[in-house]
Design a protein around this motif. Structure first.
Motif, PDB file in Angstrom:
ATOM      1  N   LEU A 154       0.828  -1.206   0.000  1.00  0.00           N
ATOM      2  CA  LEU A 154       0.000   0.000   0.000  1.00  0.00           C
ATOM      3  C   LEU A 154       0.863   1.258   0.000  1.00  0.00           C
ATOM      4  O   LEU A 154       0.523   2.259  -0.634  1.00  0.00           O
ATOM      5  CB  LEU A 154      -0.925   0.018   1.229  1.00  0.00           C
ATOM      6  CG  LEU A 154      -2.094  -0.968   1.251  1.00  0.00           C
ATOM      7  CD1 LEU A 154      -2.892  -0.805   2.544  1.00  0.00           C
ATOM      8  CD2 LEU A 154      -3.001  -0.774   0.041  1.00  0.00           C
ATOM      9  N   ARG A 155       1.993   1.205   0.704  1.00  0.00           N
ATOM     10  CA  ARG A 155       2.894   2.364   0.755  1.00  0.00           C
ATOM     11  C   ARG A 155       3.502   2.647  -0.624  1.00  0.00           C
ATOM     12  O   ARG A 155       3.753   3.800  -0.975  1.00  0.00           O
ATOM     13  CB  ARG A 155       4.018   2.144   1.770  1.00  0.00           C
ATOM     14  CG  ARG A 155       3.548   2.024   3.202  1.00  0.00           C
ATOM     15  CD  ARG A 155       4.708   2.153   4.176  1.00  0.00           C
ATOM     16  NE  ARG A 155       5.219   3.534   4.201  1.00  0.00           N
ATOM     17  CZ  ARG A 155       6.280   3.905   4.918  1.00  0.00           C
ATOM     18  NH1 ARG A 155       6.944   3.011   5.649  1.00  0.00           N
ATOM     19  NH2 ARG A 155       6.686   5.167   4.887  1.00  0.00           N
ATOM     20  N   LEU A 156       3.754   1.581  -1.382  1.00  0.00           N
ATOM     21  CA  LEU A 156       4.338   1.762  -2.719  1.00  0.00           C
ATOM     22  C   LEU A 156       3.274   2.155  -3.749  1.00  0.00           C
ATOM     23  O   LEU A 156       3.563   2.893  -4.689  1.00  0.00           O
ATOM     24  CB  LEU A 156       5.053   0.489  -3.147  1.00  0.00           C
ATOM     25  CG  LEU A 156       6.239   0.084  -2.255  1.00  0.00           C
ATOM     26  CD1 LEU A 156       6.820  -1.258  -2.704  1.00  0.00           C
ATOM     27  CD2 LEU A 156       7.325   1.152  -2.245  1.00  0.00           C
ATOM     28  N   LYS A 157       2.054   1.696  -3.535  1.00  0.00           N
ATOM     29  CA  LYS A 157       0.978   1.998  -4.484  1.00  0.00           C
ATOM     30  C   LYS A 157       0.688   3.491  -4.596  1.00  0.00           C
ATOM     31  O   LYS A 157       0.212   3.963  -5.631  1.00  0.00           O
ATOM     32  CB  LYS A 157      -0.312   1.279  -4.064  1.00  0.00           C
ATOM     33  CG  LYS A 157      -0.339  -0.197  -4.365  1.00  0.00           C
ATOM     34  CD  LYS A 157      -1.565  -0.873  -3.772  1.00  0.00           C
ATOM     35  CE  LYS A 157      -2.843  -0.501  -4.475  1.00  0.00           C
ATOM     36  NZ  LYS A 157      -3.989  -1.347  -4.020  1.00  0.00           N
ATOM     37  N   VAL A 158       0.969   4.238  -3.546  1.00  0.00           N
ATOM     38  CA  VAL A 158       0.620   5.663  -3.552  1.00  0.00           C
ATOM     39  C   VAL A 158       1.744   6.547  -4.102  1.00  0.00           C
ATOM     40  O   VAL A 158       1.606   7.772  -4.148  1.00  0.00           O
ATOM     41  CB  VAL A 158       0.219   6.150  -2.134  1.00  0.00           C
ATOM     42  CG1 VAL A 158      -0.998   5.394  -1.652  1.00  0.00           C
ATOM     43  CG2 VAL A 158       1.371   6.005  -1.143  1.00  0.00           C
ATOM     44  N   LEU A 159       2.840   5.942  -4.513  1.00  0.00           N
ATOM     45  CA  LEU A 159       3.885   6.734  -5.172  1.00  0.00           C
ATOM     46  C   LEU A 159       3.340   7.265  -6.502  1.00  0.00           C
ATOM     47  O   LEU A 159       2.411   6.688  -7.072  1.00  0.00           O
ATOM     48  CB  LEU A 159       5.128   5.879  -5.414  1.00  0.00           C
ATOM     49  CG  LEU A 159       5.879   5.388  -4.171  1.00  0.00           C
ATOM     50  CD1 LEU A 159       7.060   4.510  -4.581  1.00  0.00           C
ATOM     51  CD2 LEU A 159       6.338   6.552  -3.304  1.00  0.00           C
ATOM     52  N   SER A 209       9.880  -1.230 -14.540  1.00  0.00           N
ATOM     53  CA  SER A 209       8.445  -1.082 -14.764  1.00  0.00           C
ATOM     54  C   SER A 209       8.061   0.308 -14.250  1.00  0.00           C
ATOM     55  O   SER A 209       8.936   1.133 -13.975  1.00  0.00           O
ATOM     56  CB  SER A 209       7.677  -2.180 -14.024  1.00  0.00           C
ATOM     57  OG  SER A 209       6.296  -2.100 -14.305  1.00  0.00           O
ATOM     58  N   THR A 210       6.783   0.583 -14.132  1.00  0.00           N
ATOM     59  CA  THR A 210       6.320   1.829 -13.518  1.00  0.00           C
ATOM     60  C   THR A 210       5.219   1.506 -12.514  1.00  0.00           C
ATOM     61  O   THR A 210       4.568   0.452 -12.598  1.00  0.00           O
ATOM     62  CB  THR A 210       5.755   2.815 -14.552  1.00  0.00           C
ATOM     63  OG1 THR A 210       4.582   2.256 -15.148  1.00  0.00           O
ATOM     64  CG2 THR A 210       6.774   3.153 -15.627  1.00  0.00           C
ATOM     65  N   ILE A 211       5.015   2.410 -11.591  1.00  0.00           N
ATOM     66  CA  ILE A 211       3.913   2.231 -10.639  1.00  0.00           C
ATOM     67  C   ILE A 211       2.580   2.149 -11.383  1.00  0.00           C
ATOM     68  O   ILE A 211       1.718   1.323 -11.055  1.00  0.00           O
ATOM     69  CB  ILE A 211       3.896   3.375  -9.598  1.00  0.00           C
ATOM     70  CG1 ILE A 211       5.121   3.286  -8.673  1.00  0.00           C
ATOM     71  CG2 ILE A 211       2.604   3.346  -8.776  1.00  0.00           C
ATOM     72  CD1 ILE A 211       5.164   2.064  -7.765  1.00  0.00           C
ATOM     73  N   LYS A 212       2.416   2.977 -12.401  1.00  0.00           N
ATOM     74  CA  LYS A 212       1.172   2.939 -13.189  1.00  0.00           C
ATOM     75  C   LYS A 212       0.939   1.558 -13.796  1.00  0.00           C
ATOM     76  O   LYS A 212      -0.168   1.001 -13.698  1.00  0.00           O
ATOM     77  CB  LYS A 212       1.226   3.988 -14.298  1.00  0.00           C
ATOM     78  CG  LYS A 212      -0.030   4.021 -15.162  1.00  0.00           C
ATOM     79  CD  LYS A 212       0.084   5.039 -16.286  1.00  0.00           C
ATOM     80  CE  LYS A 212      -1.174   5.020 -17.158  1.00  0.00           C
ATOM     81  NZ  LYS A 212      -1.070   5.975 -18.281  1.00  0.00           N
ATOM     82  N   ASP A 213       1.974   0.995 -14.419  1.00  0.00           N
ATOM     83  CA  ASP A 213       1.853  -0.340 -15.010  1.00  0.00           C
ATOM     84  C   ASP A 213       1.487  -1.380 -13.957  1.00  0.00           C
ATOM     85  O   ASP A 213       0.659  -2.270 -14.195  1.00  0.00           O
ATOM     86  CB  ASP A 213       3.171  -0.745 -15.674  1.00  0.00           C
ATOM     87  CG  ASP A 213       3.199  -0.385 -17.145  1.00  0.00           C
ATOM     88  OD1 ASP A 213       2.283   0.304 -17.606  1.00  0.00           O
ATOM     89  OD2 ASP A 213       4.158  -0.793 -17.832  1.00  0.00           O
ATOM     90  N   GLU A 214       2.140  -1.283 -12.804  1.00  0.00           N
ATOM     91  CA  GLU A 214       1.887  -2.282 -11.753  1.00  0.00           C
ATOM     92  C   GLU A 214       0.471  -2.141 -11.199  1.00  0.00           C
ATOM     93  O   GLU A 214      -0.193  -3.144 -10.910  1.00  0.00           O
ATOM     94  CB  GLU A 214       2.939  -2.168 -10.655  1.00  0.00           C
ATOM     95  CG  GLU A 214       4.356  -2.485 -11.122  1.00  0.00           C
ATOM     96  CD  GLU A 214       4.456  -3.791 -11.890  1.00  0.00           C
ATOM     97  OE1 GLU A 214       3.971  -4.821 -11.381  1.00  0.00           O
ATOM     98  OE2 GLU A 214       5.019  -3.790 -12.998  1.00  0.00           O
ATOM     99  N   LEU A 215      -0.009  -0.921 -11.053  1.00  0.00           N
ATOM    100  CA  LEU A 215      -1.385  -0.726 -10.586  1.00  0.00           C
ATOM    101  C   LEU A 215      -2.385  -1.314 -11.582  1.00  0.00           C
ATOM    102  O   LEU A 215      -3.419  -1.861 -11.197  1.00  0.00           O
ATOM    103  CB  LEU A 215      -1.663   0.763 -10.381  1.00  0.00           C
ATOM    104  CG  LEU A 215      -0.969   1.423  -9.195  1.00  0.00           C
ATOM    105  CD1 LEU A 215      -1.159   2.943  -9.248  1.00  0.00           C
ATOM    106  CD2 LEU A 215      -1.506   0.879  -7.865  1.00  0.00           C
ATOM    107  N   ASN A 216      -2.062  -1.210 -12.863  1.00  0.00           N
ATOM    108  CA  ASN A 216      -2.964  -1.719 -13.900  1.00  0.00           C
ATOM    109  C   ASN A 216      -2.869  -3.225 -14.084  1.00  0.00           C
ATOM    110  O   ASN A 216      -3.853  -3.865 -14.486  1.00  0.00           O
ATOM    111  CB  ASN A 216      -2.657  -1.044 -15.241  1.00  0.00           C
ATOM    112  CG  ASN A 216      -3.094   0.403 -15.288  1.00  0.00           C
ATOM    113  OD1 ASN A 216      -3.989   0.799 -14.554  1.00  0.00           O
ATOM    114  ND2 ASN A 216      -2.466   1.188 -16.148  1.00  0.00           N
ATOM    115  N   CYS A 217      -1.699  -3.799 -13.813  1.00  0.00           N
ATOM    116  CA  CYS A 217      -1.430  -5.170 -14.255  1.00  0.00           C
ATOM    117  C   CYS A 217      -1.050  -6.150 -13.156  1.00  0.00           C
ATOM    118  O   CYS A 217      -1.216  -7.367 -13.320  1.00  0.00           O
ATOM    119  CB  CYS A 217      -0.294  -5.160 -15.284  1.00  0.00           C
ATOM    120  SG  CYS A 217      -0.582  -4.092 -16.708  1.00  0.00           S
ATOM    121  N   ASN A 218      -0.504  -5.679 -12.060  1.00  0.00           N
ATOM    122  CA  ASN A 218       0.015  -6.567 -11.014  1.00  0.00           C
ATOM    123  C   ASN A 218      -1.132  -7.027 -10.122  1.00  0.00           C
ATOM    124  O   ASN A 218      -1.720  -6.235  -9.379  1.00  0.00           O
ATOM    125  CB  ASN A 218       1.074  -5.816 -10.203  1.00  0.00           C
ATOM    126  CG  ASN A 218       1.802  -6.702  -9.217  1.00  0.00           C
ATOM    127  OD1 ASN A 218       1.251  -7.657  -8.691  1.00  0.00           O
ATOM    128  ND2 ASN A 218       3.057  -6.367  -8.944  1.00  0.00           N
TER     129      ASN A 218
END
Length: 239
Positions: A154-159, A209-218
């Motif tokens: 959760l801490r990394l998701k908000v970057l 990768s990027t945070i955006k990609d990970e939010l969309n795909c991870n």
């Protein structure tokens, strides 16, 4: 700040961060010294700092040689002082540390290990996540709880979404297969997998990768709650 990807051991990544104005450098998680040394010597760099995300040997085994050759200072989480030898600069959660162009915020992310940290170089929109967040995956839970890892993610998701994610291992293709099995209708994921395969087939690493990609795909970051995350982590452990 230039970032050079250094492949170590079987599937580890170390990273050299280079100040191109004066050739000063930091290394993140030197799993072995040899490939790091080769790049430093070839490019006449001055290694000033060694940054460790956590204490596992495949992330610190190069510390001693690099420290002795360059008198480099080791930076790691303060609670790992008994597990990472010769820490020179103990770090605290949320601390901002700076020397010249090298400036980062410490993010404590327990779960994989109790003392795991990430280095957020906010000026460069870059985070080094070690074995906490991978592209399309997350680290195994060795010393923490499901709650610890879920909260750490959760801490990394908000970057900021544009933040580049530099992770510790080339696990991306295996992670992709797992994500696709449980999220097969995700068009963003399917697109990312094609790009990953192109990179790997061409001999390039899947990082960053990027945070955006990970939010969309991870799938682990897309878990709606801790219970869902825990079930996915159990499934991945037996995948």
């Amino acid at each position: 700040m230039k970032i050079e990807i250094i492949k170590c051991l079987t599937d580890n990544f170390s990273y050299l961060l280079i100040n191109e104005k004066n050739q000063d450098a930091c290394v993140v998680d030197p799993g072995e010294a040899k490939p790091v040394l080769e790049y430093i010597n070839k490019n006449s760099l001055n290694l000033k700092y060694i940054l460790n995300t956590h204490h596992h040997g495949d992330h610190i085994n190069g510390n001693n040689i690099l420290k002795s050759k360059f008198d480099a200072k080791i930076l790691a989480f303060e609670d790992d002082k008994d597990r990472i030898p010769m820490i020179d600069i103990p770090l605290k959660d949320n601390q901002i540390w700076k020397d010249d162009i090298f400036e980062f915020k410490v993010i404590h992310v327990p779960g994989h290990t109790s003392g795991h940290i990430c280095f957020h170089f906010f000026n460069e929109k870059t985070v080094f996540t070690g074995d906490t967040l991978f592209s399309l995956g997350c680290g195994k839970i060795f010393e923490g709880s499901y709650e610890d890892m879920f909260n750490s993610l959760l801490r990394l998701k908000v970057l900021p979404p544009e933040t580049n994610v530099y992770f510790g291992h080339e696990y991306t293709l295996n992670n992709a297969i797992f994500c696709q099995r449980f999220d097969q209708n995700n068009s963003e994921l399917n697109k990312k997998i094609l790009n990953i395969k192109k990179k790997l087939d061409s001999g390039f690493p899947s990082v960053p990768s990027t945070i955006k990609d990970e939010l969309n795909c991870n799938i682990f970051l897309r878990a709606k709650n801790q219970e869902e995350f825990s079930k996915l982590r159990d499934l991945k452990d037996n995948f």
